[in-house]
Design an enzyme around this catalytic site. Sequence first.
Site, PDB file in Angstrom:
ATOM      1  N   CYS A   2      15.266  -1.572   5.688  1.00  0.00           N
ATOM      2  CA  CYS A   2      15.912  -1.478   4.383  1.00  0.00           C
ATOM      3  C   CYS A   2      16.625  -2.784   4.077  1.00  0.00           C
ATOM      4  O   CYS A   2      16.725  -3.659   4.927  1.00  0.00           O
ATOM      5  CB  CYS A   2      16.967  -0.370   4.410  1.00  0.00           C
ATOM      6  SG  CYS A   2      16.330   1.180   5.041  1.00  0.00           S
ATOM      7  N   ARG A  27      12.495  -5.683   1.069  1.00  0.00           N
ATOM      8  CA  ARG A  27      12.825  -5.107   2.375  1.00  0.00           C
ATOM      9  C   ARG A  27      12.671  -3.586   2.383  1.00  0.00           C
ATOM     10  O   ARG A  27      12.685  -2.955   3.426  1.00  0.00           O
ATOM     11  CB  ARG A  27      14.255  -5.469   2.765  1.00  0.00           C
ATOM     12  CG  ARG A  27      14.484  -6.938   2.961  1.00  0.00           C
ATOM     13  CD  ARG A  27      15.890  -7.161   3.471  1.00  0.00           C
ATOM     14  NE  ARG A  27      16.059  -6.543   4.778  1.00  0.00           N
ATOM     15  CZ  ARG A  27      15.781  -7.130   5.920  1.00  0.00           C
ATOM     16  NH1 ARG A  27      15.322  -8.356   5.922  1.00  0.00           N
ATOM     17  NH2 ARG A  27      15.971  -6.511   7.060  1.00  0.00           N
ATOM     18  N   TRP A  75      13.451   1.817   2.876  1.00  0.00           N
ATOM     19  CA  TRP A  75      12.071   1.999   3.347  1.00  0.00           C
ATOM     20  C   TRP A  75      12.177   3.103   4.387  1.00  0.00           C
ATOM     21  O   TRP A  75      12.716   2.899   5.474  1.00  0.00           O
ATOM     22  CB  TRP A  75      11.564   0.700   3.964  1.00  0.00           C
ATOM     23  CG  TRP A  75      10.138   0.717   4.407  1.00  0.00           C
ATOM     24  CD1 TRP A  75       9.036   0.715   3.608  1.00  0.00           C
ATOM     25  CD2 TRP A  75       9.646   0.690   5.751  1.00  0.00           C
ATOM     26  NE1 TRP A  75       7.896   0.690   4.377  1.00  0.00           N
ATOM     27  CE2 TRP A  75       8.237   0.676   5.696  1.00  0.00           C
ATOM     28  CE3 TRP A  75      10.259   0.687   7.010  1.00  0.00           C
ATOM     29  CZ2 TRP A  75       7.438   0.660   6.835  1.00  0.00           C
ATOM     30  CZ3 TRP A  75       9.465   0.661   8.135  1.00  0.00           C
ATOM     31  CH2 TRP A  75       8.061   0.651   8.042  1.00  0.00           C
ATOM     32  N   ASN A 101      20.742  -0.268   7.763  1.00  0.00           N
ATOM     33  CA  ASN A 101      19.360  -0.683   8.021  1.00  0.00           C
ATOM     34  C   ASN A 101      19.145  -0.610   9.523  1.00  0.00           C
ATOM     35  O   ASN A 101      19.883  -1.239  10.278  1.00  0.00           O
ATOM     36  CB  ASN A 101      19.150  -2.121   7.521  1.00  0.00           C
ATOM     37  CG  ASN A 101      17.826  -2.695   7.993  1.00  0.00           C
ATOM     38  OD1 ASN A 101      16.847  -1.969   8.140  1.00  0.00           O
ATOM     39  ND2 ASN A 101      17.804  -3.994   8.241  1.00  0.00           N
ATOM     40  N   GLY A 102      18.168   0.172   9.954  1.00  0.00           N
ATOM     41  CA  GLY A 102      17.920   0.308  11.391  1.00  0.00           C
ATOM     42  C   GLY A 102      17.634   1.761  11.717  1.00  0.00           C
ATOM     43  O   GLY A 102      17.340   2.563  10.823  1.00  0.00           O
ATOM     44  N   GLU A 484      -7.763 -12.474  10.218  1.00  0.00           N
ATOM     45  CA  GLU A 484      -6.690 -12.617   9.225  1.00  0.00           C
ATOM     46  C   GLU A 484      -7.215 -12.292   7.823  1.00  0.00           C
ATOM     47  O   GLU A 484      -6.549 -11.613   7.036  1.00  0.00           O
ATOM     48  CB  GLU A 484      -6.122 -14.046   9.304  1.00  0.00           C
ATOM     49  CG  GLU A 484      -5.299 -14.530   8.113  1.00  0.00           C
ATOM     50  CD  GLU A 484      -3.980 -13.793   7.923  1.00  0.00           C
ATOM     51  OE1 GLU A 484      -3.664 -12.902   8.729  1.00  0.00           O
ATOM     52  OE2 GLU A 484      -3.294 -14.096   6.931  1.00  0.00           O
ATOM     53  N   LYS A 488      -5.707  -9.306   5.566  1.00  0.00           N
ATOM     54  CA  LYS A 488      -5.123  -9.560   4.252  1.00  0.00           C
ATOM     55  C   LYS A 488      -5.805  -8.705   3.191  1.00  0.00           C
ATOM     56  O   LYS A 488      -5.155  -8.129   2.335  1.00  0.00           O
ATOM     57  CB  LYS A 488      -5.252 -11.046   3.934  1.00  0.00           C
ATOM     58  CG  LYS A 488      -4.108 -11.619   3.215  1.00  0.00           C
ATOM     59  CD  LYS A 488      -3.033 -12.259   4.061  1.00  0.00           C
ATOM     60  CE  LYS A 488      -2.394 -11.349   5.092  1.00  0.00           C
ATOM     61  NZ  LYS A 488      -1.462 -12.067   5.945  1.00  0.00           N
ATOM     62  N   GLU A 491      -4.781  -5.007   3.606  1.00  0.00           N
ATOM     63  CA  GLU A 491      -3.346  -4.818   3.372  1.00  0.00           C
ATOM     64  C   GLU A 491      -3.017  -4.737   1.883  1.00  0.00           C
ATOM     65  O   GLU A 491      -2.197  -3.915   1.472  1.00  0.00           O
ATOM     66  CB  GLU A 491      -2.614  -6.000   4.018  1.00  0.00           C
ATOM     67  CG  GLU A 491      -1.111  -5.978   3.909  1.00  0.00           C
ATOM     68  CD  GLU A 491      -0.479  -7.187   4.602  1.00  0.00           C
ATOM     69  OE1 GLU A 491      -1.177  -8.193   4.835  1.00  0.00           O
ATOM     70  OE2 GLU A 491       0.722  -7.118   4.899  1.00  0.00           O
ATOM     71  N   HIS A 507     -23.391  -5.183  18.852  1.00  0.00           N
ATOM     72  CA  HIS A 507     -23.009  -4.239  19.904  1.00  0.00           C
ATOM     73  C   HIS A 507     -22.386  -2.966  19.324  1.00  0.00           C
ATOM     74  O   HIS A 507     -21.599  -2.294  20.002  1.00  0.00           O
ATOM     75  CB  HIS A 507     -22.056  -4.922  20.887  1.00  0.00           C
ATOM     76  CG  HIS A 507     -22.679  -6.111  21.555  1.00  0.00           C
ATOM     77  ND1 HIS A 507     -23.723  -5.986  22.445  1.00  0.00           N
ATOM     78  CD2 HIS A 507     -22.446  -7.435  21.418  1.00  0.00           C
ATOM     79  CE1 HIS A 507     -24.090  -7.197  22.855  1.00  0.00           C
ATOM     80  NE2 HIS A 507     -23.335  -8.089  22.241  1.00  0.00           N
ATOM     81  N   LYS A 621       8.187  -6.002   4.418  1.00  0.00           N
ATOM     82  CA  LYS A 621       8.080  -7.409   4.795  1.00  0.00           C
ATOM     83  C   LYS A 621       8.396  -7.658   6.265  1.00  0.00           C
ATOM     84  O   LYS A 621       7.657  -8.319   6.958  1.00  0.00           O
ATOM     85  CB  LYS A 621       8.993  -8.252   3.908  1.00  0.00           C
ATOM     86  CG  LYS A 621       8.915  -9.751   4.170  1.00  0.00           C
ATOM     87  CD  LYS A 621       7.539 -10.293   3.855  1.00  0.00           C
ATOM     88  CE  LYS A 621       7.397 -11.761   4.183  1.00  0.00           C
ATOM     89  NZ  LYS A 621       5.979 -12.161   4.179  1.00  0.00           N
TER      90      LYS A 621
HETATM   91  O1  M6R Z   1       7.666 -11.418  10.803  1.00  0.00           O
HETATM   92  P1  M6R Z   1       6.491 -11.324  11.745  1.00  0.00           P
HETATM   93  O2  M6R Z   1       5.629 -12.527  11.701  1.00  0.00           O
HETATM   94  O3  M6R Z   1       6.903 -10.967  13.130  1.00  0.00           O
HETATM   95  O4  M6R Z   1       5.650 -10.098  11.182  1.00  0.00           O
HETATM   96  C1  M6R Z   1       4.571  -9.573  11.889  1.00  0.00           C
HETATM   97  C2  M6R Z   1       3.747  -8.647  11.023  1.00  0.00           C
HETATM   98  O5  M6R Z   1       4.490  -7.528  10.646  1.00  0.00           O
HETATM   99  C3  M6R Z   1       3.258  -9.339   9.739  1.00  0.00           C
HETATM  100  O6  M6R Z   1       2.560 -10.508  10.043  1.00  0.00           O
HETATM  101  C4  M6R Z   1       2.322  -8.409   8.941  1.00  0.00           C
HETATM  102  O7  M6R Z   1       1.151  -8.196   9.655  1.00  0.00           O
HETATM  103  C5  M6R Z   1       2.032  -9.025   7.580  1.00  0.00           C
HETATM  104  N1  M6R Z   1       2.437  -8.139   6.551  1.00  0.00           N
HETATM  105  C6  M6R Z   1       0.593  -9.344   7.357  1.00  0.00           C
HETATM  106  O8  M6R Z   1       0.388  -9.967   6.119  1.00  0.00           O
END
Ligand code: M6R
Length: 626
Positions: A2, A27, A75, A101-102, A484, A488, A491, A507, A621
């Site tokens: 959060c 956040r 969140w 937050n936590g 990656e 992306k 996501e 395979h 994030k």
């Molecule tokens: O802040 P970090 O690099 O540790 O975050 C790791 C992942 O949560 C982050 O890279 C996530 O996979 C991204 N949203 C991907 O775009």
Amino acid sequence: MCGIVGYVGERDALPIILQSLKRIEYRGYDSAGIACITNNGIEVYKDKGKVDDVIEKINYLKSISSNTGMGHCRWATHGAPSKTNAHPHLDGEGGIAVVHNGIIENFQSLKEELLSLGCTFVSETDTEVIPHLINHCLKNSGDVEWELKEAVKETLSRLIGSYAIIVAAKGFDGLVAARKESPLIIGVGDRENFIASDVPAVLEQTNRVIYLDEGDLAVVKNDSVYIENGGAEVKRAERLIPWTIEDAEKGGYEHFMLKEIHEEPKAITDTLRGYLAGDEITLGIDLGIEGDTKGKSILMLACGTSYYAALCGKHIIENLAKVPVQLEFASEFNYSDFVLDGANVTVMAITQSGETADTLMALKKAKRYGCKTVAITNVVGSSATRIADETIYTGAGPEIGVAATKSFVAQLVIFYLLGLQKSLAKLPEAAFLEYLEELRRMPQIAQLVLDEANGNIQKQARYLSKYEHAFFVGRGVNLPIALEGALKLKEISYIHAEGYAAGELKHGPFALLTEDTPVVAIVTHQPFKKSLIKSATQASQNVYEKMLGNVKEIKARGAPVIAIAEEGDEEVEKYVDAVVRVPRTSAIFSPIPNTVALHLLAYWAAKERGCEIDKPRNLAKSVTVE
Ligand code: M6R
């Protein structure tokens, strides 16, 4: 996870709190709320919904006269997004408000204890135990400030888990804040102070920031910030944040993600700037693999996109520096009986936010093994930097879009620098200098993709957006880039995308290939400079031919292929349906242009599908919970 914000000063608290909340809604954005201290007590407004919508309702409904207050964007972790589960939470008498937050791991047993004492709970959250506990710890001494601070301390001593909290109490013109394993900063103003989970929340008001340390508790008033840790007062340095609020805003782009992709050249430049002067690379830290590297190795720990950057880093460092690199998902490392020789292994935690719970936990575990630890992060003063022995900062600037983009290329730059620095004793000087020259060209190379390939990428993205499944394939240093690219795309566009080693398709995944499963293939050419060809291994020279072979196999199964290929490669056109052209580089640097192309591809596909690009569903994030 959060976002929390707080204000104490002489101005109207509510507009400042609402403005700050908007800055950190990345956040958490399933619900939001505020609490302000007024002459009549504590006024709370909260609701389910996007931060913007909740703010609009608050603006419409509330005119609160108050100089002290707090806000929260949520969140959900415990209890679904709802009005009652939204923060702030109050004690039974409505005299204490808390934003958090936590995660409070022992909240269930605390709740039972509090229920047996007659407390009534209204939400399903773990947080609600905190205001109730604080209330129970109050002593009625008459000194509201001292009493609140002591009650918060006593409460915190009962909590197991992670928290960044802000506490307000009726009758006290200040706020108490505390953190454990969740980030918290104080923005220092003139006769006013701010509290927030992250810097963008306060940047419009001040660039003077204090990062609270693990275990800190702060009493924040309009004219003072008192901090203690372990019961004793501590002084924390104030830092000047060089980012402007414009840095943290969209700057005319429709989405943060697009802005941040367009900032990839700058992220490369700024990251290089910190460590490259002339032909000299100075990372300025002791990596634990100085001098003779025999018997030494690196273990990289990361999650998500940072893991793929690390996987690319493994190729780069092993190729250039010939130092063995192992790699683990932080979340796997934390729960495995890893065999680790602490004396000879340097552990690198790759985390753009520096706050990812799994990665922080992995760093702590690595320290218990006696390893030298290095954090590679984008956020100054983040938790990872406090845990690790050493830190290397990427220079990507604030990244707001949930999808990591510019922070990824900045991480790659650090690996090039690390690899080249360690390659010095092993590479012929001419090759070293050629690599360096190419590395310096990377901002222009990335810019060329943005300027020249963007139109074609939009076209390919429109095509891709019609499908529900896609594969991304690559080999060698570009396998992590394929992974990656797939991450992306899934996501932000919700297209099911799988990243695969091109040679592995036969395979199993071949069974899935049809005319409805487009495949994006990264067809990297071989090194093109003589000195670099000499220094490249035979294996890496064969990658291009092998990729072409894989593309033919895919086409034979009926799947459409979009190739990411270099300018001037005419051969590839014979076998694929479409080509996205990227500038030619040595194979080892090709991840940079390929990444920019795939980030754009994901962005435009998501845009075509009308997705909420900066805030994809179910994601946040920084993932500050395990
Ligand atoms: O802040 P970090 O690099 O540790 O975050 C790791 C992942 O949560 C982050 O890279 C996530 O996979 C991204 N949203 C991907 O775009």
